[in-house]
Design a protein around this motif. Structure first.
Motif, PDB file in Angstrom:
ATOM      1  N   ASP A 191      -2.689   0.388  -0.770  1.00  0.00           N
ATOM      2  CA  ASP A 191      -2.252   0.669  -2.145  1.00  0.00           C
ATOM      3  C   ASP A 191      -2.148  -0.624  -2.949  1.00  0.00           C
ATOM      4  O   ASP A 191      -2.584  -0.686  -4.105  1.00  0.00           O
ATOM      5  CB  ASP A 191      -0.908   1.401  -2.148  1.00  0.00           C
ATOM      6  N   ASN A 192      -1.560  -1.679  -2.339  1.00  0.00           N
ATOM      7  CA  ASN A 192      -1.422  -2.969  -3.027  1.00  0.00           C
ATOM      8  C   ASN A 192      -2.785  -3.587  -3.337  1.00  0.00           C
ATOM      9  O   ASN A 192      -3.011  -4.135  -4.415  1.00  0.00           O
ATOM     10  CB  ASN A 192      -0.616  -3.948  -2.166  1.00  0.00           C
ATOM     11  N   PHE A 193      -3.715  -3.484  -2.355  1.00  0.00           N
ATOM     12  CA  PHE A 193      -5.049  -4.066  -2.529  1.00  0.00           C
ATOM     13  C   PHE A 193      -5.815  -3.353  -3.645  1.00  0.00           C
ATOM     14  O   PHE A 193      -6.405  -3.988  -4.519  1.00  0.00           O
ATOM     15  CB  PHE A 193      -5.815  -3.985  -1.203  1.00  0.00           C
ATOM     16  N   LYS A 194      -5.790  -2.015  -3.615  1.00  0.00           N
ATOM     17  CA  LYS A 194      -6.481  -1.248  -4.653  1.00  0.00           C
ATOM     18  C   LYS A 194      -5.882  -1.524  -6.029  1.00  0.00           C
ATOM     19  O   LYS A 194      -6.608  -1.653  -7.019  1.00  0.00           O
ATOM     20  CB  LYS A 194      -6.413   0.247  -4.332  1.00  0.00           C
ATOM     21  N   ASP A 195      -4.553  -1.596  -6.084  1.00  0.00           N
ATOM     22  CA  ASP A 195      -3.884  -1.875  -7.361  1.00  0.00           C
ATOM     23  C   ASP A 195      -4.346  -3.217  -7.929  1.00  0.00           C
ATOM     24  O   ASP A 195      -4.583  -3.354  -9.136  1.00  0.00           O
ATOM     25  CB  ASP A 195      -2.360  -1.881  -7.148  1.00  0.00           C
ATOM     26  N   ALA A 196      -4.523  -4.228  -7.043  1.00  0.00           N
ATOM     27  CA  ALA A 196      -4.922  -5.566  -7.491  1.00  0.00           C
ATOM     28  C   ALA A 196      -6.358  -5.603  -7.981  1.00  0.00           C
ATOM     29  O   ALA A 196      -6.665  -6.224  -9.003  1.00  0.00           O
ATOM     30  CB  ALA A 196      -4.726  -6.576  -6.362  1.00  0.00           C
ATOM     31  N   TYR A 212     -17.075  -6.575   0.306  1.00  0.00           N
ATOM     32  CA  TYR A 212     -18.115  -5.581   0.005  1.00  0.00           C
ATOM     33  C   TYR A 212     -17.505  -4.192  -0.183  1.00  0.00           C
ATOM     34  O   TYR A 212     -17.961  -3.406  -1.005  1.00  0.00           O
ATOM     35  CB  TYR A 212     -19.157  -5.544   1.116  1.00  0.00           C
ATOM     36  N   SER A 213     -16.481  -3.872   0.602  1.00  0.00           N
ATOM     37  CA  SER A 213     -15.841  -2.562   0.452  1.00  0.00           C
ATOM     38  C   SER A 213     -15.133  -2.469  -0.896  1.00  0.00           C
ATOM     39  O   SER A 213     -15.138  -1.415  -1.543  1.00  0.00           O
ATOM     40  CB  SER A 213     -14.850  -2.307   1.589  1.00  0.00           C
ATOM     41  N   ALA A 214     -14.537  -3.598  -1.341  1.00  0.00           N
ATOM     42  CA  ALA A 214     -13.897  -3.624  -2.658  1.00  0.00           C
ATOM     43  C   ALA A 214     -14.936  -3.460  -3.763  1.00  0.00           C
ATOM     44  O   ALA A 214     -14.734  -2.703  -4.718  1.00  0.00           O
ATOM     45  CB  ALA A 214     -13.127  -4.932  -2.842  1.00  0.00           C
ATOM     46  N   LEU A 215     -16.074  -4.169  -3.634  1.00  0.00           N
ATOM     47  CA  LEU A 215     -17.136  -4.058  -4.638  1.00  0.00           C
ATOM     48  C   LEU A 215     -17.705  -2.649  -4.669  1.00  0.00           C
ATOM     49  O   LEU A 215     -18.012  -2.115  -5.737  1.00  0.00           O
ATOM     50  CB  LEU A 215     -18.254  -5.064  -4.337  1.00  0.00           C
ATOM     51  N   SER A 216     -17.849  -2.041  -3.478  1.00  0.00           N
ATOM     52  CA  SER A 216     -18.354  -0.668  -3.413  1.00  0.00           C
ATOM     53  C   SER A 216     -17.412   0.291  -4.134  1.00  0.00           C
ATOM     54  O   SER A 216     -17.845   1.223  -4.805  1.00  0.00           O
ATOM     55  CB  SER A 216     -18.517  -0.260  -1.944  1.00  0.00           C
ATOM     56  N   GLU A 217     -16.111   0.047  -3.996  1.00  0.00           N
ATOM     57  CA  GLU A 217     -15.102   0.864  -4.676  1.00  0.00           C
ATOM     58  C   GLU A 217     -15.190   0.707  -6.190  1.00  0.00           C
ATOM     59  O   GLU A 217     -15.019   1.663  -6.949  1.00  0.00           O
ATOM     60  CB  GLU A 217     -13.708   0.445  -4.167  1.00  0.00           C
ATOM     61  N   VAL A 239      -1.210  -8.704   3.518  1.00  0.00           N
ATOM     62  CA  VAL A 239      -1.485  -8.510   2.091  1.00  0.00           C
ATOM     63  C   VAL A 239      -0.281  -8.970   1.272  1.00  0.00           C
ATOM     64  O   VAL A 239       0.814  -8.435   1.423  1.00  0.00           O
ATOM     65  CB  VAL A 239      -1.804  -7.023   1.792  1.00  0.00           C
ATOM     66  N   MET A 240      -0.498  -9.979   0.421  1.00  0.00           N
ATOM     67  CA  MET A 240       0.595 -10.574  -0.362  1.00  0.00           C
ATOM     68  C   MET A 240       0.318 -10.476  -1.863  1.00  0.00           C
ATOM     69  O   MET A 240      -0.366 -11.327  -2.431  1.00  0.00           O
ATOM     70  CB  MET A 240       0.786 -12.052   0.041  1.00  0.00           C
ATOM     71  N   PRO A 241       0.845  -9.427  -2.527  1.00  0.00           N
ATOM     72  CA  PRO A 241       0.752  -9.399  -4.000  1.00  0.00           C
ATOM     73  C   PRO A 241       1.645 -10.500  -4.571  1.00  0.00           C
ATOM     74  O   PRO A 241       2.718 -10.781  -4.018  1.00  0.00           O
ATOM     75  CB  PRO A 241       1.295  -8.005  -4.364  1.00  0.00           C
ATOM     76  N   LEU A 242       1.213 -11.126  -5.644  1.00  0.00           N
ATOM     77  CA  LEU A 242       2.036 -12.180  -6.250  1.00  0.00           C
ATOM     78  C   LEU A 242       3.040 -11.559  -7.232  1.00  0.00           C
ATOM     79  O   LEU A 242       2.803 -11.482  -8.435  1.00  0.00           O
ATOM     80  CB  LEU A 242       1.166 -13.241  -6.946  1.00  0.00           C
ATOM     81  N   TYR A 243       4.152 -11.106  -6.661  1.00  0.00           N
ATOM     82  CA  TYR A 243       5.231 -10.575  -7.484  1.00  0.00           C
ATOM     83  C   TYR A 243       5.856 -11.710  -8.286  1.00  0.00           C
ATOM     84  O   TYR A 243       5.644 -12.893  -7.994  1.00  0.00           O
ATOM     85  CB  TYR A 243       6.294  -9.907  -6.597  1.00  0.00           C
ATOM     86  N   GLU A 244       6.683 -11.370  -9.274  1.00  0.00           N
ATOM     87  CA  GLU A 244       7.301 -12.381 -10.145  1.00  0.00           C
ATOM     88  C   GLU A 244       8.109 -13.394  -9.348  1.00  0.00           C
ATOM     89  O   GLU A 244       8.090 -14.590  -9.648  1.00  0.00           O
ATOM     90  CB  GLU A 244       8.207 -11.692 -11.185  1.00  0.00           C
TER      91      GLU A 244
END
Length: 563
Positions: A304-309, A332-337, A506-511
């Motif tokens: 979910d975090n990766f897709k959101d980014a 490649y999977s991200a680009l395909s998405e 997976v590390m989203p850059l939160y505030e």
């Protein structure tokens, strides 16, 4: 047979007409058998297909790949007949030979086998996948390595040993001799059959060896005679369209091989070493490229975090990890998405490993000035929406990529760091200002590839409590799950492992993390805060795979460090 089987499955309601059409198109494009493609595309379970075939033909079903068949029985039917008819002999009782076949209704095949063996024939039905697996196990695709090596013992190939006085014409002639050609072809086909990712051909002072990397681990497969060294290396260079006279400089090339109805690309790298040229061939099989990110190994929150980014209108997503950790597959999977008719996507890669339809891919050529930085500058004049940069190697590339991310573009790229938090410090060490990093980067993802336990020989294993606690398992969780390992079987070449799955951090850059970046916090401080905010570390991701029975304690230790 394929069309008939497909129609039967549709009639029984086990697959839809659309699924049949899709599987037939896959068969036409990439070869393979219909049943195998239906199972691979997850339209039908293998056991369900086996049960259907048994019911349809009114004969018992069997899985010949899991049977121990006597060598005398195997030798009753030659390999070329087995390959031609897609059948496997499995037992002999008196004058009755039992065979497994895909289509038991084909009486012509049964009559041929009866005439050939002079035995009564009893038929069982098996899936195409199990027949193929048994054929690979009991019969070689061509000659065996031992057969080819015995030919060399008898015939030999005389090649000048001195690395200084090689005659070019003599070398070309030796490289084209039948035994050398046969050996090289066998090495390439055998690597495909064993699902190797790389082939290493290595000369040493008094030895010469060939190794395959299978599921991330190198295994020695043969030691050809030293006198064949130069002829074998030259044959591969000829196939790669490289200069066989140049032995002092590294060279890169490609080989395209068509085997068993599908094409395989080999990326070839030649490196001069102390005792001759070492060649590494990377196998690029597009049919094995996993573009569905739900099957890569993400936990649901991580996904979910990766897709959101990646779906944000602008910013940067960085994927980090060592060479061979699956970064390209994740990108490649991200680009395909993201690949839609409304998006303009450009990539700069070195090298371009797979062709992706609808995406503008650029091969980097540093020798002529086409670097990541220059390609990136050109992309910005091409009205881009999404940019993928194969690797951020220097300050110039990092600076342009970050400015692109800040001016309305989504930028995907890779770095070589040990984990997600240390990526921030890597960018700062390159010379990127902290305020640019905190403003541009949406998410950082670190990954490793862990081997999966072979499903065919998986069994429960008792692990001491102290070992699990040392691994990082919580005290209250010990005993709440079972651990497994593979005992070794023909399917996994006795290794206990088959296939790999990714461990992700997976590390989203939160505030809160952006504030730490701005004040120059260490990677340890960033990691501590990221874990507090819910980040799973690589070790925790590995432990989750262990709890799920996917991998082993040894693999978790190999692929991650203790938190």
């Amino acid at each position: 047979m394929a069309q008939k089987l497909g129609n039967f499955l549709v009639r029984e309601g086990l697959i839809t007409p659309e699924q049949l059409d899709s599987a037939l198109q896959e068969q036409k494009a990439n070869g393979g058998m219909l049943g195998s493609n239906l199972v691979k595309m997850e339209y039908i379970e293998e056991a369900e297909l086996m049960e259907f075939l048994s019911k349809q033909f009114g004969v018992p079903s069997t899985d010949p790949s899991k049977l121990d068949v006597d060598s005398d029985v195997i030798e009753m039917i030659p390999g070329n007949i087995v390959q031609k008819y897609k059948i496997v002999p499995i037992s002999l009782e008196g004058q009755t030979l039992t065979i497994a076949m895909v289509d038991p209704s084909n009486i012509f095949i049964i009559d041929d086998i009866k005439f050939l063996t002079r035995k009564n024939i009893r038929v069982t039905v098996a899936t195409e996948t199990s027949i193929k697996s048994a054929m690979d196990r009991f019969y070689d695709a061509g000659a065996s390595l031992e057969d080819v090596m015995s030919e060399f013992d008898e015939e030999g190939v005389d090649v000048v040993e001195s690395s200084e006085d090689l005659d070019l014409g003599e070398l070309e002639s030796a490289a084209e001799q039948a035994p050398v050609v046969k050996l090289v072809n066998l090495i390439l086909v055998d690597a495909i059959k064993k699902m190797a990712s790389d082939i290493h051909i290595e000369p040493y002072e008094k030895s010469f060896r060939v190794r395959y990397r299978i599921d991330g681990v190198l295994y020695e497969v043969m030691k050809p005679p030293m006198k064949l060294r130069n002829a074998l290396l030259s044959r591969i260079k000829i196939m790669s369209r490289l200069d066989i006279a140049e032995r002092r400089l590294p060279q890169d090339g490609r080989i395209k091989l068509k085997t068993r109805g599908k094409e395989m690309d080999f990326r070839v790298s030649v490196l001069p070493t102390l005792f001759g040229e070492k060649i590494v061939l990377r196998l690029l099989d597009k049919s094995n490229l996993q573009l569905d990110m739900t099957k890569l190994g993400f936990e649901q929150k991580q996904l979910d975090n990766f897709k959101d980014a990646i779906y944000k209108p602008f910013g940067m997503v960085l994927v980090t990890g060592p060479t061979g950790s699956g970064k390209t597959t994740t990108l490649y999977s991200a680009l395909s998405e993201l690949n839609k008719a409304t998006e303009n996507i450009s990539t700069a890669e070195d090298p371009v490993e797979f062709n992706l339809g609808g995406i503008n891919q650029v091969q980097i050529h540093e020798s002529i000035g086409l670097t990541f930085a220059s390609a990136l500058r050109s992309f910005l004049r091409q009205d881009p929406d999404i940019i993928m940069v194969g690797e951020v190697r220097d300050f110039e590339t990092a600076e342009i990529a970050i400015k692109a991310a800040l001016t309305g573009h989504m930028v995907l790229s890779t770095l070589h760091t040990n984990d997600a938090p240390s990526t921030v410090n890597r960018l700062l060490n390159m010379g990127v200002e902290p305020f640019l990093v905190s403003s541009a980067v949406n998410l950082i993802l670190a990954q490793r590839l862990s081997r999966q336990i072979c499903a065919d020989c998986k069994e429960e294993l008792e692990i001491p409590k102290e070992t699990l606690l040392d691994l990082g398992v919580l005290d209250e969780e010990v005993g709440s799950f079972k651990c497994y390992h593979g005992t070794g079987c023909p399917t996994c070449s006795q290794t206990g492992y088959k296939g790999r799955i990714a461990l992700y951090e997976v590390m989203p850059l939160y505030e809160e993390l952006k504030e730490l970046v701005l004040v120059g916090a260490s990677s340890t401080e960033i990691k501590r805060e990221a874990v507090r905010l819910g980040m799973l570390t690589l070790r925790q991701s590995g432990i989750n795979k262990l709890k799920a029975g996917i991998t082993t304690v040894e693999e978790v230790v190999r692929c991650s460090v203790k938190d």
